[in-house]
Design an enzyme around this catalytic site. Structure first.
Site, PDB file in Angstrom:
ATOM      1  N   HIS A 389       6.102   9.224   1.023  1.00 14.01           N
ATOM      2  CA  HIS A 389       5.214   9.171   0.781  1.00 14.01           C
ATOM      3  C   HIS A 389       4.435   7.615   0.329  1.00 14.01           C
ATOM      4  O   HIS A 389       3.690   7.753   0.402  1.00 14.01           O
ATOM      5  CB  HIS A 389       5.062  10.530  -0.862  1.00 14.01           C
ATOM      6  CG  HIS A 389       3.879  10.891  -1.241  1.00 14.01           C
ATOM      7  ND1 HIS A 389       3.743  11.756  -1.152  1.00 14.01           N
ATOM      8  CD2 HIS A 389       2.722  10.230  -2.291  1.00 14.01           C
ATOM      9  CE1 HIS A 389       1.879  11.485  -1.372  1.00 14.01           C
ATOM     10  NE2 HIS A 389       1.317  11.194  -2.430  1.00 14.01           N
ATOM     11  N   GLU A 390       4.828   6.767  -0.854  1.00 10.81           N
ATOM     12  CA  GLU A 390       4.459   5.700  -1.226  1.00 10.81           C
ATOM     13  C   GLU A 390       3.853   4.830   0.267  1.00 10.81           C
ATOM     14  O   GLU A 390       3.237   3.964  -0.521  1.00 10.81           O
ATOM     15  CB  GLU A 390       4.992   4.534  -2.394  1.00 10.81           C
ATOM     16  CG  GLU A 390       5.013   6.416  -3.916  1.00 10.81           C
ATOM     17  CD  GLU A 390       4.064   6.859  -4.144  1.00 10.81           C
ATOM     18  OE1 GLU A 390       2.433   6.106  -3.582  1.00 10.81           O
ATOM     19  OE2 GLU A 390       3.782   7.787  -4.637  1.00 10.81           O
ATOM     20  N   HIS A 393       0.562   4.941   1.561  1.00 10.33           N
ATOM     21  CA  HIS A 393      -0.035   4.828   1.125  1.00 10.33           C
ATOM     22  C   HIS A 393      -0.297   3.350   1.241  1.00 10.33           C
ATOM     23  O   HIS A 393      -1.456   2.528   1.203  1.00 10.33           O
ATOM     24  CB  HIS A 393      -0.293   5.092  -0.126  1.00 10.33           C
ATOM     25  CG  HIS A 393      -0.031   6.416  -1.300  1.00 10.33           C
ATOM     26  ND1 HIS A 393      -1.278   6.955  -1.281  1.00 10.33           N
ATOM     27  CD2 HIS A 393       0.660   7.055  -2.189  1.00 10.33           C
ATOM     28  CE1 HIS A 393      -1.707   8.253  -2.416  1.00 10.33           C
ATOM     29  NE2 HIS A 393      -0.495   8.074  -2.349  1.00 10.33           N
TER      30      HIS A 393
END
Length: 597
Positions: A389-390, A393
């Site tokens: 997820h990160e 980003h």
């Protein structure tokens, strides 16, 4: 373990900012001195009807260059602060950076109102000026918001009120993270365990239902004991939003939150309406969960425990990195190569927990640095998905910074969760394909369904609650604890269906949600996952180039338009209905897995 005991290879490498802390301090001193004699002392310019584009360009160039330097100062300070929030020296440095940032924004608050003083004809000439072609979208956004931007003196006053308006949020954080003590809870064996914000999430996933029940009741009872105080803080935050909306001549709080980013109000209402009309799959899942857990009544504390008891695999950080990198192969070799270098060579990630380190996980960085990821890696499946997820980003940030100029690189919150959730979905699918047993498949399907439930359905529930309490306050209705508990409890009944039992504790859950101190933020989690799931399907069908274009677009266009060009029209029902369909399909797969002997 203390920060000093962490191996260097497991920490983020901040040299893309400054070689040393001393270099940062020298830069802070230099920029502070320059600001005292430079930008902070510049008298506001009153642009004439025929303002010279070269003069406007110089002002904007100076403004953004200064912002760019401040970003480096501030971001480095907040990363160092989060390494150990108890370290006084880092706290002081962070506060210095924050203070300088707020002073600068206050001093520069005259720029936009002064530009907007020009009449329409003069502003159009400015928009079309060759010298300002690099600032075209910035100026267009200004023009679109002209009716809501105040005069220079009023903008300065609004800027000065910024920190004051954060009081409710700051008080909530101090109360719940520092002052409240949740004490001890007992598990099914009668053993006493410490209850904290962090351990609560862990306990909800335990098979021990006695522990889940005790933890939930104890935690929410603690919040209820402060319900009058916390409800006043929420009411105060809502009043902040009402004040800002009225001062800037918006029709209501929702418009004030969405219109500056050119998000049609219909996007918000469309999300709530479409989900409200499509809750059947969630009701079916709730009933299925109740049946599989074998309970007479299903409570809120039964929504997070895995549907199958199995020894969860433990992953090393190197294994997690490899899984994440391999799972995004569909995005191309260059994407994978950049990500591999960032995770394994350039040390984008601060990996493990240490004493005083900020909890949770995030992606940060600025235009002139690498992206950075804070984690507290424990080796669980959830940690692998969090890394994915990160990393989504961070790659979004990396690619937009590489492609766009500084003032067009930053993407809005509306699209921020798309790239991260996109990668997370790819990692789920990768792990599911690699699963060797029925138990593994069930565990992964259950985890994926719960991720959609919490990110899509639950955040839409939050969004509907947030809208209701703002509308009530705008109609001068009181926001007492009893009223808000009723609103929140009724929404839980609506979303989770007849097989879900609402209690006083679950009705009071609103008291502990920090996102209610943001400004209509939560709906973007739901629209983000809907867009991401839609774009995954588009990319699998060959539309890679539009998606990579989305990652590189940053803030060079309005977010709603960037997503539409990538293949997700959030002004339509399609992405929302597609997410409901995907959830239903995953549930069918899970049901079949349980039927297989």
């Amino acid at each position: 373990m203390s920060r000093q005991q962490v191996k260097e290879k497991d920490t983020w490498n901040l040299v893309s900012f400054f070689e040393t802390k001393e270099a940062w301090e020298q830069k802070l001193k230099k920029i502070f001195e320059e600001s005292e004699s430079g930008f902070l002392k510049i008298k506001p310019i009153s642009f004439s009807k025929d303002a010279d584009p070269k003069r406007v360009k110089q002002v904007l160039s100076d403004f953004f260059e200064y912002m760019r330097q401040l970003d480096m100062i501030y971001t480095y300070a907040h990363l160092k602060h989060d390494e150990d929030i108890s370290f006084t020296e880092n706290k002081e440095a962070y506060e210095k950076a924050r203070s300088l940032y707020h002073r600068f924004m206050s001093a520069a608050s005259w720029i936009e109102p002064s530009i907007l003083q020009m009449d329409e004809k003069a502003f159009e000439a400015l928009l079309n000026a060759k010298e300002l072609s690099g600032y075209h979208f910035y100026l267009k956004k200004l023009k679109d918001q002209k009716e809501h931007i105040l005069t220079s003196d009023k903008e300065e006053m609004m800027s000065l009120s910024g920190r004051m308006q954060g009081t409710a949020s700051g008080a909530f954080s101090a109360l719940t993270n520092a002052d409240m003590d949740f004490g001890i809870v007992k598990n099914g064996k009668g053993e006493e365990l410490s209850l904290t914000q962090a351990s609560y999430g862990k306990y909800l996933k335990e098979q021990d239902r006695v522990l889940r029940k005790n933890a939930s009741e104890k935690l929410h009872a603690s919040y209820v004991s402060f319900e009058n105080t916390i409800s006043e803080l929420i009411h105060g935050q809502v009043q902040n939003h009402i004040f800002n909306a009225k001062v800037r001549s918006y029709k209501n709080c929702l418009e004030a939150a969405l219109k500056p980013h050119n998000i049609p109000l219909s996007v918000y209402h469309n999300l709530i309406d479409t989900v409200s009309n499509g809750l059947a799959p969630l009701h079916r899942y709730t009933s299925f969960r109740k049946k599989r857990l074998g309970v007479d009544k299903l409570y809120a504390y039964d929504l997070y425990v895995p549907l199958i008891e199995m020894s969860e695999k433990n992953y090393t950080f190197d294994e997690a990195c490899e899984i994440v990198i391999e799972s995004v192969a569909i995005l191309g070799e260059e994407y994978q190569a950049i990500l591999r270098k960032g995770l394994t060579v350039d040390r984008w990630v601060d990996v493990y927990e240490n004493k005083g380190k900020r909890s949770g996980a995030y992606s940060s960085g600025c235009y002139d640095s690498n992206p950075y990821i804070l984690m507290n890696f424990q080796g669980t499946l959830n940690d692998v998905l969090t890394l994915s997820h990160e990393a989504g980003h961070s790659m979004n940030t990396y690619l937009s910074n590489r492609k766009q100029s500084y003032h067009d690189a930053g993407y809005t919150i509306f699209v921020a969760e798309v790239a991260s959730t996109f990668n997370e979905q790819l990692t789920y699918e990768y792990l599911y394909k690699k699963a060797k047993t029925k138990e593994e498949r069930i565990f992964l399907l259950s985890a994926q369904l719960d991720a959609i439930r919490s990110t899509f359905f639950r955040q839409t529930l939050f969004a509907e609650f947030e809208l209701k309490i703002h509308e009530m306050a705008e109609d001068h209705a009181p926001l007492t604890p009893d009223i808000m508990k009723k609103v929140y409890g009724d929404l839980n009944r609506k979303y989770y269906g007849k097989d879900f039992t609402v209690t006083d504790g679950s009705s009071a859950e609103y008291l502990r949600i920090p996102h209610f101190y943001y400004n209509f933020y939560v709906y973007q989690y739901a629209t983000g996952i809907a867009a991401a799931l839609t774009l995954v399907e588009k990319v699998r069908n060959g539309a890679l180039a539009p998606y990579l274009g989305f990652l590189e677009a940053g803030g060079s266009k309005y977010s709603i338009d960037i997503l539409k060009e990538a293949g997700a029209d959030m002004s339509s029902k399609e992405p929302i209905e597609n997410t409901l369909k995907i959830f239903s399909t995953l549930l069918e797969k899970l049901e079949k897995e349980f039927e297989i002997n």
